[in-house]
Design a protein around this motif. Structure first.
Motif, PDB file in Angstrom:
ATOM      1  N   VAL A 114      -7.450  -7.767 -19.055  1.00 38.28           N
ATOM      2  CA  VAL A 114      -7.350  -6.939 -17.844  1.00 38.28           C
ATOM      3  C   VAL A 114      -6.034  -7.203 -17.128  1.00 38.28           C
ATOM      4  O   VAL A 114      -5.346  -6.274 -16.688  1.00 38.28           O
ATOM      5  CB  VAL A 114      -8.544  -7.210 -16.909  1.00 38.28           C
ATOM      6  CG1 VAL A 114      -8.354  -6.489 -15.577  1.00 38.28           C
ATOM      7  CG2 VAL A 114      -9.852  -6.786 -17.564  1.00 38.28           C
ATOM      8  N   LEU A 115      -5.656  -8.474 -17.017  1.00 42.22           N
ATOM      9  CA  LEU A 115      -4.405  -8.810 -16.335  1.00 42.22           C
ATOM     10  C   LEU A 115      -3.196  -8.237 -17.072  1.00 42.22           C
ATOM     11  O   LEU A 115      -2.227  -7.794 -16.448  1.00 42.22           O
ATOM     12  CB  LEU A 115      -4.280 -10.323 -16.195  1.00 42.22           C
ATOM     13  CG  LEU A 115      -5.246 -10.972 -15.204  1.00 42.22           C
ATOM     14  CD1 LEU A 115      -5.102 -12.490 -15.229  1.00 42.22           C
ATOM     15  CD2 LEU A 115      -5.014 -10.442 -13.798  1.00 42.22           C
ATOM     16  N   GLU A 116      -3.257  -8.221 -18.383  1.00 44.39           N
ATOM     17  CA  GLU A 116      -2.170  -7.623 -19.160  1.00 44.39           C
ATOM     18  C   GLU A 116      -2.053  -6.137 -18.834  1.00 44.39           C
ATOM     19  O   GLU A 116      -0.947  -5.599 -18.684  1.00 44.39           O
ATOM     20  CB  GLU A 116      -2.432  -7.820 -20.654  1.00 44.39           C
ATOM     21  CG  GLU A 116      -1.423  -7.153 -21.565  1.00 44.39           C
ATOM     22  CD  GLU A 116      -0.017  -7.722 -21.433  1.00 44.39           C
ATOM     23  OE1 GLU A 116       0.943  -6.996 -21.759  1.00 44.39           O
ATOM     24  OE2 GLU A 116       0.119  -8.889 -21.019  1.00 44.39           O
ATOM     25  N   GLU A 117      -3.185  -5.482 -18.700  1.00 48.02           N
ATOM     26  CA  GLU A 117      -3.188  -4.051 -18.360  1.00 48.02           C
ATOM     27  C   GLU A 117      -2.580  -3.811 -16.981  1.00 48.02           C
ATOM     28  O   GLU A 117      -1.877  -2.822 -16.769  1.00 48.02           O
ATOM     29  CB  GLU A 117      -4.627  -3.535 -18.406  1.00 48.02           C
ATOM     30  CG  GLU A 117      -4.793  -2.070 -18.039  1.00 48.02           C
ATOM     31  CD  GLU A 117      -6.249  -1.646 -18.062  1.00 48.02           C
ATOM     32  OE1 GLU A 117      -6.608  -0.734 -17.293  1.00 48.02           O
ATOM     33  OE2 GLU A 117      -7.035  -2.235 -18.846  1.00 48.02           O
ATOM     34  N   LEU A 118      -2.833  -4.714 -16.038  1.00 49.46           N
ATOM     35  CA  LEU A 118      -2.364  -4.533 -14.662  1.00 49.46           C
ATOM     36  C   LEU A 118      -0.955  -5.077 -14.419  1.00 49.46           C
ATOM     37  O   LEU A 118      -0.374  -4.821 -13.363  1.00 49.46           O
ATOM     38  CB  LEU A 118      -3.335  -5.220 -13.692  1.00 49.46           C
ATOM     39  CG  LEU A 118      -4.759  -4.669 -13.649  1.00 49.46           C
ATOM     40  CD1 LEU A 118      -5.607  -5.468 -12.668  1.00 49.46           C
ATOM     41  CD2 LEU A 118      -4.758  -3.191 -13.278  1.00 49.46           C
ATOM     42  N   SER A 119      -0.419  -5.794 -15.387  1.00 45.41           N
ATOM     43  CA  SER A 119       0.883  -6.436 -15.177  1.00 45.41           C
ATOM     44  C   SER A 119       2.024  -5.424 -15.033  1.00 45.41           C
ATOM     45  O   SER A 119       3.075  -5.761 -14.473  1.00 45.41           O
ATOM     46  CB  SER A 119       1.185  -7.406 -16.334  1.00 45.41           C
ATOM     47  OG  SER A 119       1.298  -6.707 -17.565  1.00 45.41           O
ATOM     48  N   GLY A 120       1.821  -4.198 -15.511  1.00 45.02           N
ATOM     49  CA  GLY A 120       2.851  -3.187 -15.340  1.00 45.02           C
ATOM     50  C   GLY A 120       2.868  -2.577 -13.950  1.00 45.02           C
ATOM     51  O   GLY A 120       3.848  -1.925 -13.573  1.00 45.02           O
ATOM     52  N   GLU A 121       1.789  -2.799 -13.189  1.00 45.60           N
ATOM     53  CA  GLU A 121       1.685  -2.216 -11.845  1.00 45.60           C
ATOM     54  C   GLU A 121       1.907  -3.234 -10.735  1.00 45.60           C
ATOM     55  O   GLU A 121       2.337  -2.870  -9.630  1.00 45.60           O
ATOM     56  CB  GLU A 121       0.300  -1.599 -11.657  1.00 45.60           C
ATOM     57  CG  GLU A 121      -0.049  -0.500 -12.636  1.00 45.60           C
ATOM     58  CD  GLU A 121      -1.468  -0.016 -12.408  1.00 45.60           C
ATOM     59  OE1 GLU A 121      -1.816   0.223 -11.225  1.00 45.60           O
ATOM     60  OE2 GLU A 121      -2.233   0.095 -13.381  1.00 45.60           O
ATOM     61  N   GLY A 176     -12.830  -3.268 -10.135  1.00 47.26           N
ATOM     62  CA  GLY A 176     -13.207  -2.169 -11.012  1.00 47.26           C
ATOM     63  C   GLY A 176     -13.457  -2.605 -12.437  1.00 47.26           C
ATOM     64  O   GLY A 176     -14.102  -1.891 -13.210  1.00 47.26           O
ATOM     65  N   HIS A 177     -12.957  -3.783 -12.789  1.00 49.33           N
ATOM     66  CA  HIS A 177     -13.180  -4.353 -14.124  1.00 49.33           C
ATOM     67  C   HIS A 177     -14.210  -5.487 -14.092  1.00 49.33           C
ATOM     68  O   HIS A 177     -14.343  -6.240 -15.060  1.00 49.33           O
ATOM     69  CB  HIS A 177     -11.865  -4.900 -14.691  1.00 49.33           C
ATOM     70  CG  HIS A 177     -10.858  -3.842 -15.017  1.00 49.33           C
ATOM     71  ND1 HIS A 177     -10.865  -3.149 -16.216  1.00 49.33           N
ATOM     72  CD2 HIS A 177      -9.816  -3.348 -14.301  1.00 49.33           C
ATOM     73  CE1 HIS A 177      -9.857  -2.291 -16.231  1.00 49.33           C
ATOM     74  NE2 HIS A 177      -9.203  -2.386 -15.084  1.00 49.33           N
TER      75      HIS A 177
END
Length: 298
Positions: A114-121, A176-177
């Protein structure tokens, strides 16, 4: 054990509470650990530290074989005797100290995805992406201990690098996750749907199931992530935090019971000095009476 006796079950945060925030020493609390253990009290660390960090630390504090809660409620270790009458399939085999480990939260690999997914934001720095030297720099630990701090099962500490006002957006995205964001003494911690309070209630319930007696429960902490723990016990000690405590103070509004001085004592001193101050307060003013009548009063 008689139903009129109330054994003491003491659940404590470590860094900034039982242990000094800077040198990780228990200072004046060490002698109290010895005295409490001699009286048969259970001393239960409830910490953001990892199981790997706790093993040598429990030995050094004279607490080997005591139950513990690691990674902000993500992992619980119980004495095998507490499970004998009501075994749990998810419990590990007993270790060298007779403790069985139980994972009660989302595993770290799912948190990291999840953190990898959010690291771009969002801009943040997590332990998984840090070299050991960086963890050592941030924690003040030697490199060997920093390696242990990075061996996590159910949480991820991170340093927030984004604008402060974006932190709440980040928290909502994590929710949300199915993840939580809490603030400890040094770091923000991302965990699954558990916290120090959930794990404390779980451990207390297992104790009561095994021993058939209601213990007197005391809780000690200094950070925002300790508030659920303090709300889960009979009597609590809120220790002054080191550094920015604004988030903790904001979140206190969610725990009105901690505003009641009959439930929660606010220590004046930081770290182990405040820990001892709070312990002495409840030994003099708390319940049950037998804990003040045979040599352990203030």
């Amino acid at each position: 054990m008689s139903e009129t006796q109330a054994p003491l079950l003491l659940l404590t945060d470590l860094d900034g509470s039982l242990l000094d925030h800077h040198d990780y020493s228990p200072g004046p609390a060490r002698s109290w650990l010895t005295r409490l253990r001699a009286r048969g009290a259970w001393i239960v660390p409830n910490t953001s530290k990892t199981a790997a960090e706790l093993a040598p630390l429990m030995d050094s504090l004279g607490l080997a074989g005591q139950p513990w809660i690691a990674e902000n409620g993500g992992v619980v270790a119980l004495p095998a005797d507490w499970l004998s009458a009501y075994p749990l399939e998810e419990a590990s085999a007993p270790d060298a100290h007779g403790l069985c480990r139980i994972a009660v939260a989302m595993p770290r690999d799912r948190i990291l995805a999840v953190l990898e997914e959010l690291s771009g934001e969002f801009a943040f720095e997590g332990f998984a992406s840090m070299p050991v030297a960086r963890i050592s720099e941030l924690t003040g630990l030697g490199e060997g201990d920093a390696v242990l701090a990075g061996q996590r099962d159910a949480s991820e500490p991170l340093v927030w690098r984004d604008a402060p006002e974006r932190l709440e957006d980040f928290r909502m995205r994590l929710a949300g996750h199915g993840l939580k964001l809490t603030r400890g003494g040094r770091f923000h911690h991302v965990t699954g749907d558990s916290d120090k309070g959930v794990a404390a209630r779980y451990l207390i319930a297992r104790y009561r199931l095994c021993e058939r007696v209601r213990p007197w429960t005391l809780g000690f902490g200094d950070g925002a992530n300790d508030l659920p723990l303090l709300a889960a016990v009979d009597n609590a000690v809120l220790i002054p935090g080191v550094g920015d405590t604004s988030q903790r103070d904001r979140e206190l509004a969610d725990y009105p019971q901690l505003a009641d001085e009959r439930r929660c004592f606010r220590a004046n001193l930081p770290g182990p000095q405040g820990w001892v101050e709070g312990l002495r307060h409840w030994l003099a003013n708390g319940q049950p009476e037998e804990w003040t009548s045979r040599g352990l009063g203030a």
